[in-house]
Design a protein around this motif. Structure first.
Motif, PDB file in Angstrom:
ATOM      1  N   LEU A   1       4.577  -8.012   2.490  1.00  0.00           N
ATOM      2  CA  LEU A   1       6.095  -6.916   2.861  1.00  0.00           C
ATOM      3  C   LEU A   1       5.992  -5.898   1.620  1.00  0.00           C
ATOM      4  CD1 LEU A   1       8.768  -9.630   3.474  1.00  0.00           C
ATOM      5  CD2 LEU A   1       8.022  -7.611   5.069  1.00  0.00           C
ATOM      6  N   ASP A   2       5.513  -6.146   0.651  1.00  0.00           N
ATOM      7  CA  ASP A   2       5.593  -5.013  -0.422  1.00  0.00           C
ATOM      8  C   ASP A   2       4.353  -4.190  -0.317  1.00  0.00           C
ATOM      9  OD1 ASP A   2       8.048  -5.931  -1.520  1.00  0.00           O
ATOM     10  OD2 ASP A   2       7.048  -7.204  -3.175  1.00  0.00           O
ATOM     11  N   LEU A   3       3.225  -4.602   0.381  1.00  0.00           N
ATOM     12  CA  LEU A   3       2.131  -3.973   0.463  1.00  0.00           C
ATOM     13  C   LEU A   3       2.053  -3.058   1.509  1.00  0.00           C
ATOM     14  CD1 LEU A   3      -0.681  -6.714  -0.265  1.00  0.00           C
ATOM     15  CD2 LEU A   3      -0.329  -4.675  -1.696  1.00  0.00           C
ATOM     16  N   ILE A   4       2.576  -3.411   2.707  1.00  0.00           N
ATOM     17  CA  ILE A   4       2.550  -2.494   3.669  1.00  0.00           C
ATOM     18  C   ILE A   4       3.114  -0.928   3.506  1.00  0.00           C
ATOM     19  CG2 ILE A   4       4.024  -2.006   5.930  1.00  0.00           C
ATOM     20  CD1 ILE A   4       3.569  -4.910   6.330  1.00  0.00           C
ATOM     21  N   PRO A   5       4.324  -0.968   2.697  1.00  0.00           N
ATOM     22  CA  PRO A   5       4.949   0.638   2.366  1.00  0.00           C
ATOM     23  C   PRO A   5       4.056   1.235   1.555  1.00  0.00           C
ATOM     24  CG  PRO A   5       6.378  -1.322   1.551  1.00  0.00           C
ATOM     25  CD  PRO A   5       5.416  -1.915   2.489  1.00  0.00           C
ATOM     26  N   LEU A   6       3.477   0.437   0.449  1.00  0.00           N
ATOM     27  CA  LEU A   6       2.442   0.931  -0.288  1.00  0.00           C
ATOM     28  C   LEU A   6       1.212   1.612   0.264  1.00  0.00           C
ATOM     29  CD1 LEU A   6       3.007  -1.471  -3.464  1.00  0.00           C
ATOM     30  CD2 LEU A   6       3.973   0.877  -3.162  1.00  0.00           C
ATOM     31  N   LEU A   7       0.697   0.991   1.012  1.00  0.00           N
ATOM     32  CA  LEU A   7      -0.873   1.190   1.703  1.00  0.00           C
ATOM     33  C   LEU A   7      -0.284   2.578   2.443  1.00  0.00           C
ATOM     34  CD1 LEU A   7      -2.731  -1.559   3.139  1.00  0.00           C
ATOM     35  CD2 LEU A   7      -2.984   0.093   1.151  1.00  0.00           C
ATOM     36  N   ARG A   8       0.979   2.554   3.214  1.00  0.00           N
ATOM     37  CA  ARG A   8       1.430   3.718   4.059  1.00  0.00           C
ATOM     38  C   ARG A   8       1.467   4.972   3.015  1.00  0.00           C
ATOM     39  NH1 ARG A   8      -1.123   2.313   8.319  1.00  0.00           N
ATOM     40  NH2 ARG A   8       0.013   0.689   9.471  1.00  0.00           N
ATOM     41  N   GLU A   9       2.090   4.790   1.906  1.00  0.00           N
ATOM     42  CA  GLU A   9       2.048   5.948   0.934  1.00  0.00           C
ATOM     43  C   GLU A   9       0.613   6.443   0.619  1.00  0.00           C
ATOM     44  OE1 GLU A   9       4.200   4.912  -2.451  1.00  0.00           O
ATOM     45  OE2 GLU A   9       6.075   4.318  -1.419  1.00  0.00           O
ATOM     46  N   ARG A  10      -0.351   5.386   0.532  1.00  0.00           N
ATOM     47  CA  ARG A  10      -1.725   5.882   0.155  1.00  0.00           C
ATOM     48  C   ARG A  10      -2.490   6.505   1.351  1.00  0.00           C
ATOM     49  NH1 ARG A  10      -4.878   1.332  -3.269  1.00  0.00           N
ATOM     50  NH2 ARG A  10      -3.632   2.173  -4.818  1.00  0.00           N
ATOM     51  N   GLU A  11      -1.938   6.214   2.713  1.00  0.00           N
ATOM     52  CA  GLU A  11      -2.506   6.895   3.818  1.00  0.00           C
ATOM     53  C   GLU A  11      -1.989   8.152   3.965  1.00  0.00           C
ATOM     54  OE1 GLU A  11      -2.911   5.292   8.377  1.00  0.00           O
ATOM     55  OE2 GLU A  11      -0.912   5.153   7.560  1.00  0.00           O
ATOM     56  N   GLU A  12      -0.709   8.596   3.489  1.00  0.00           N
ATOM     57  CA  GLU A  12      -0.094   9.580   3.397  1.00  0.00           C
ATOM     58  C   GLU A  12      -0.500  10.650   2.362  1.00  0.00           C
ATOM     59  OE1 GLU A  12       4.091   9.235   3.096  1.00  0.00           O
ATOM     60  OE2 GLU A  12       4.337   8.133   4.902  1.00  0.00           O
ATOM     61  N   SER A  13      -1.117  10.130   1.518  1.00  0.00           N
ATOM     62  CA  SER A  13      -1.910  10.892   0.496  1.00  0.00           C
ATOM     63  C   SER A  13      -3.182  11.285   0.777  1.00  0.00           C
ATOM     64  CB  SER A  13      -1.955  10.308  -0.910  1.00  0.00           C
ATOM     65  OG  SER A  13      -2.606   8.979  -0.796  1.00  0.00           O
ATOM     66  N   GLY A  14      -3.720  10.856   2.083  1.00  0.00           N
ATOM     67  CA  GLY A  14      -5.062  11.347   2.385  1.00  0.00           C
ATOM     68  C   GLY A  14      -5.993  10.202   2.573  1.00  0.00           C
ATOM     69  N   GLN A  15      -5.874   8.835   2.051  1.00  0.00           N
ATOM     70  CA  GLN A  15      -6.815   8.046   1.914  1.00  0.00           C
ATOM     71  C   GLN A  15      -6.820   7.165   3.170  1.00  0.00           C
ATOM     72  OE1 GLN A  15      -6.799   5.734  -1.552  1.00  0.00           O
ATOM     73  NE2 GLN A  15      -8.219   3.821  -0.853  1.00  0.00           N
ATOM     74  N   PRO A  16      -7.793   6.998   3.767  1.00  0.00           N
ATOM     75  CA  PRO A  16      -7.942   6.007   4.896  1.00  0.00           C
ATOM     76  C   PRO A  16      -7.411   4.559   4.612  1.00  0.00           C
ATOM     77  CG  PRO A  16      -9.800   7.517   4.876  1.00  0.00           C
ATOM     78  CD  PRO A  16      -9.314   7.345   3.652  1.00  0.00           C
ATOM     79  N   VAL A  17      -6.424   3.817   5.337  1.00  0.00           N
ATOM     80  CA  VAL A  17      -6.176   2.607   5.154  1.00  0.00           C
ATOM     81  C   VAL A  17      -6.224   1.894   6.386  1.00  0.00           C
ATOM     82  CG1 VAL A  17      -5.034   3.072   3.146  1.00  0.00           C
ATOM     83  CG2 VAL A  17      -3.872   2.860   5.249  1.00  0.00           C
ATOM     84  N   ALA A  18      -6.127   0.656   6.519  1.00  0.00           N
ATOM     85  CA  ALA A  18      -6.102  -0.154   7.788  1.00  0.00           C
ATOM     86  C   ALA A  18      -5.063  -1.420   7.253  1.00  0.00           C
ATOM     87  CB  ALA A  18      -7.208  -0.539   8.336  1.00  0.00           C
ATOM     88  N   LEU A  19      -4.394  -1.854   8.379  1.00  0.00           N
ATOM     89  CA  LEU A  19      -3.501  -3.213   8.308  1.00  0.00           C
ATOM     90  C   LEU A  19      -3.707  -3.981   9.725  1.00  0.00           C
ATOM     91  CD1 LEU A  19      -1.227  -1.131   6.834  1.00  0.00           C
ATOM     92  CD2 LEU A  19      -0.404  -3.329   6.339  1.00  0.00           C
ATOM     93  N   VAL A  20      -4.484  -4.928   9.324  1.00  0.00           N
ATOM     94  CA  VAL A  20      -5.094  -5.964  10.611  1.00  0.00           C
ATOM     95  C   VAL A  20      -4.520  -7.238  10.686  1.00  0.00           C
ATOM     96  CG1 VAL A  20      -7.125  -7.035  11.547  1.00  0.00           C
ATOM     97  CG2 VAL A  20      -7.213  -4.688  10.133  1.00  0.00           C
ATOM     98  N   GLY A  21      -3.849  -7.516  11.958  1.00  0.00           N
ATOM     99  CA  GLY A  21      -3.208  -8.603  12.048  1.00  0.00           C
ATOM    100  C   GLY A  21      -4.157  -9.505  13.330  1.00  0.00           C
ATOM    101  N   GLU A  22      -4.069 -10.745  12.822  1.00  0.00           N
ATOM    102  CA  GLU A  22      -4.869 -11.734  13.543  1.00  0.00           C
ATOM    103  C   GLU A  22      -3.766 -12.826  14.347  1.00  0.00           C
ATOM    104  OE1 GLU A  22      -8.730 -13.584  12.850  1.00  0.00           O
ATOM    105  OE2 GLU A  22      -7.604 -15.466  13.077  1.00  0.00           O
ATOM    106  N   ILE A  23      -3.433 -12.690  15.608  1.00  0.00           N
ATOM    107  CA  ILE A  23      -2.306 -13.522  16.147  1.00  0.00           C
ATOM    108  C   ILE A  23      -2.901 -14.960  16.470  1.00  0.00           C
ATOM    109  CG2 ILE A  23      -0.830 -13.408  18.066  1.00  0.00           C
ATOM    110  CD1 ILE A  23      -1.271 -10.561  18.369  1.00  0.00           C
ATOM    111  N   ASN A  24      -1.892 -15.686  16.004  1.00  0.00           N
ATOM    112  CA  ASN A  24      -2.518 -17.196  16.406  1.00  0.00           C
ATOM    113  C   ASN A  24      -1.116 -17.855  16.554  1.00  0.00           C
ATOM    114  OD1 ASN A  24      -3.074 -19.815  15.986  1.00  0.00           O
ATOM    115  ND2 ASN A  24      -4.418 -19.322  14.359  1.00  0.00           N
ATOM    116  N   SER A  25      -1.088 -18.438  17.762  1.00  0.00           N
ATOM    117  CA  SER A  25       0.108 -18.977  18.431  1.00  0.00           C
ATOM    118  C   SER A  25       0.448 -20.488  17.736  1.00  0.00           C
ATOM    119  CB  SER A  25      -0.201 -19.350  19.885  1.00  0.00           C
ATOM    120  OG  SER A  25      -1.357 -20.240  20.238  1.00  0.00           O
TER     121      SER A  25
END
Length: 736
Positions: A176-200
């Motif tokens: 929850l805390d990493l998501i906005p920080l990575l998006r800030e890093r992305e906005e500064s020009g650094q490529p990032v990725a958030l990957v989700g693996e769905i498991n029922s």
């Protein structure tokens, strides 16, 4: 890509292709602690890195879970069928196995901030890569390591109303805390990725854990390859553990707050807390048998002896299965609300759960609402169930269906109409458990999956910064947390405790890390900040080191996790030491008071030699009965011997496995020294199962018809171990 739809793929290799396309071949990936690791995806990424030396993969995580194995041939025979039964359908974490086998390729590194206890003590490379951090600082330190990818297992929606949502479920703690920080890093020009693996198989948890699927860039969804969740089997609770849990249960304040961790000591506390609530007469009989009032008179004012009428609120970085048992038993039931002013009024009894016009009057008196009510007042009141959900605010009036009411709390006619048509029945939106992550047995996961929606809403999996810290800005302020965490009891375990008041919980004096600091320091420090809160450190008074029994209360030690100035309550099987605010002499003596009697005199001699205790002080006779025999007698005779079972909440071992486990443990202790090995081998050569007492157990270990010298020796050793326990398959003691 934060606001775009995520790319949904059904192939893990295709996910890796897309990841490399987004961020390149220098990948620093953060994975959740424990359960929430996306095994299919991370295995594919790790396999790709192994086959492509041009990839630089750095995995940052904690508690990489692997199925238990065995070192000796006997241990492997015991563990392999058990592991196959529990973990056979769960893919292994390939990188974690390679870490244990010391075969990571040179282009891959793994750094963890919390180890499975003791698993990497003799692993120099992982000891070197260990990141020492408080749990609340883990996000900061992960970002400092330059992570550009976060990947996590997520739960799909189960209700139509959750369409477009995913649940971080077991691990919102850091994500929850990493998501906005990575998006800030992305906005500064650094490529990032958030990957989700769905498991029922992962339970869908609501509240803070439910996030939009647009939080992710790549989603792996392939239901046919969904795998069961990694379980942590319940541990046997020894008589000593039960006594520690019993003493700790007396420190719980009705209407208070509970934090507790995983393991047998946590299970013991939960068991005794439920006994105190449901079988109070029996609980008090044990209390009297232990003479708690006379020996530790500070206990009753700190905690209580009666059932939990108001109930407890759970606030714990780890939501262990014990919290669900406490919820089902009616111990966990105190609701907290996400508004400091409202929570304070509830705490002080000025507002009850049942809503009335007096509720509105109190809120107005405290300037939380106005009169006439305004639009924001109405929205706020609806949110907490004080007004009915079908109330609307239009044109300065309250509208309920065809009715239109004046929102004036000073007008008698308006008040009567509001009470009749607009007033809710009881407060809503309360939370009984805040948790950061969860891990436990499969039965625990099933309980979470089976939760009815109303109970699921009362559990909030959230950021560890909310739970472990008083001062975060994202989820709540200090005033709110102080109001919610009334009479906090933050209960943690330690390996050792020094006489000056320091706790040793995560490492050895030579610098090697056993596990990690985790959140323990956070909770201990919080207990000193919150009014009415206490830190409780639980530890067994002794441990076995080979064939030798040693004290866990020591004069000093060259490492500590909790410094002496944060000393508070310490609990062993022999009682409770209240150290807060005490002089050094009292701290030393109170800890000696709850040490094993075999070590008390030596501890006292060291304390007197150091000038910390008056040289004329002698051990009182009342202290000298701290023996394992007495502890076991209390537990074995209490309530006719049935009050303190070894597995109070179920067991994943069969009855035969419990007997075998005890025998192997006994044999391991007996062969801990060279002399012990020689003696055991000599006695094993004479051992036999002439009357077939152990036939079924030998069949379980596939040693009923041994072939070759190794198997024949293993058979004899096992029979010797069973003889040492003096236990037959039909009269086995339920310990493992």
């Amino acid at each position: 890509m934060a606001n775009d739809r995520p790319l949904k793929l059904n192939d893990s290799q295709a996910c890796v292709d897309q990841l490399i396309q987004r961020v390149g071949k220098n990948i620093t990936i953060g994975l959740p602690l424990g359960l929430g690791k996306p095994i299919r995806f991370i295995n594919a990424l790790y396999e790709r890195a192994k086959s492509d030396p041009g990839i630089r993969l750095h995995i940052l995580t904690a508690l990489s879970l692997t199925a238990p194995g065995g070192r000796s041939s006997l241990e492997k025979r015991f563990m392999e069928p058990f592991a196959e039964r529990l973990y056979g359908d769960i893919p292994e974490l390939d990188y974690a196995r390679d870490v244990l086998a010391k075969r990571l390729p040179p282009n891959v590194s793994v750094s963890e901030f919390f180890f499975k206890a003791g698993s990497l003590l003799n692993h120099p490379s992982q000891q070197q890569r260990y990141i020492c951090t408080n749990y609340t600082h883990a996000v900061r330190d992960l970002m400092a390591q330059g992570i550009n990818v976060v990947a996590q297992m997520v739960a799909p929606p189960v209700d139509d109303g959750d369409e477009g949502m995913l649940s971080l479920s077991s691990n919102p703690d850091l994500t929850l805390d990493l998501i906005p920080l990575l998006r800030e890093r992305e906005e500064s020009g650094q490529p990032v990725a958030l990957v989700g693996e769905i498991n029922s198989h992962l339970p869908f948890m609501d509240n803070h854990a439910a996030v939009s699927d647009t939080s992710f860039d790549i989603l792996l969804e392939h239901p046919r390859s969904d795998y069961p969740l990694f379980s942590a089997p319940p541990m046997a609770v020894s008589p000593e553990d039960h006594l520690i849990g019993f003493y700790a249960s007396a420190l719980l304040k009705d209407g208070g707050t509970l934090q507790v961790g995983i393991g047998s000591l946590g299970s013991a506390l939960v068991h005794s807390a439920i006994m105190r609530h449901r079988d109070n007469d029996q609980w008090k009989a044990v209390y009297d048998e232990l003479a708690v009032d006379g020996n530790f008179p500070e206990v009753e004012p700190l905690g209580g002896l009666e059932p939990f009428e108001q109930g407890l609120y759970g606030c714990s970085e780890m939501m262990v299965d014990g919290f669900i048992h406490l919820l089902e038993a009616g111990v966990i039931k105190r609701e907290v609300y996400n508004h400091a002013g409202l929570q304070e009024l509830v705490n002080h009894g000025r507002i009850g759960r049942q809503v009335s016009m007096e509720t509105l009057d109190v809120l107005r008196e405290e300037d939380l609402i106005d009169s006439p009510l305004r639009s924001r007042d109405v929205s706020w009141l609806i949110g907490y169930g004080i007004l009915r959900p079908d109330v609307e605010f239009k044109g300065g009036r309250l509208r309920i269906g065809q009715h239109s009411l004046e929102p004036d709390l000073d007008d008698a006619e308006s008040r009567e109409a509001i009470q009749k048509l607009a007033l809710g029945r009881e407060l809503t939106g309360g939370i009984v458990i805040h948790g950061g992550f969860y891990l436990g047995p499969e039965s625990f996961y099933q309980r979470l999956r089976d939760l009815p929606p109303e109970n699921r809403q009362r559990i909030c999996m959230t950021s560890v910064s909310f739970i472990n810290h008083l001062y975060d800005h994202a989820f709540g302020n200090q005033r709110l947390k102080s109001a919610q965490r009334a009479h906090g009891r933050f209960i943690n375990t330690a390996m050792m405790h020094t006489l000056n008041g320091a706790a040793v919980s995560d490492g050895l004096e030579d610098g090697r890390v056993v596990s990690g600091v985790g959140g323990q320091y956070n909770f201990v420090a919080m207990a000193h900040e919150l009014p009415g809160a206490r830190s409780v450190i639980c530890l067994r008074s002794t441990r076995q080191s080979g064939q030798e029994t040693v004290s866990n209360i020591v004069f000093n030690y060259a490492h500590c996790t909790i410094p002496r100035h944060l000393r508070d309550l310490v609990v062993t099987e022999y009682g409770i030491a209240d150290l807060r605010g005490q002089s050094d002499e009292q701290v030393y003596l109170r800890l000696i008071r709850i040490a094993d009697s075999r070590f008390q005199q030596d501890l006292l001699d060291q304390a007197r030699k150091a000038g910390k205790v008056d040289p004329g002080f002698q051990l009182p006779e009342a202290w000298r009965n701290n023996t394992p025999e007495r502890a076991r007698k209390v537990v074995e005779t209490a309530g006719g011997g049935h009050l303190f079972p070894a597995f109070p909440f179920g067991c994943d071992f069969t009855d035969d496995e419990l007997v075998l486990g005890k025998a192997l443990k006994t044999l391991k202790t007996a062969t801990a020294t060279r002399r012990g090995k020689i003696t055991a081998l000599w006695q094993a050569m004479k051992a036999s199962d002439e009357d077939d007492r152990y036939q079924r157990l030998l069949e379980r270990m596939k040693l009923d018809s041994p072939r070759g010298l190794r198997e024949k020796l293993d058979q004899r050793l096992l029979i010797h171990g069973l003889d040492l326990t003096n236990t037959s398959p039909d009269t086995g003691n339920q310990t493992a």
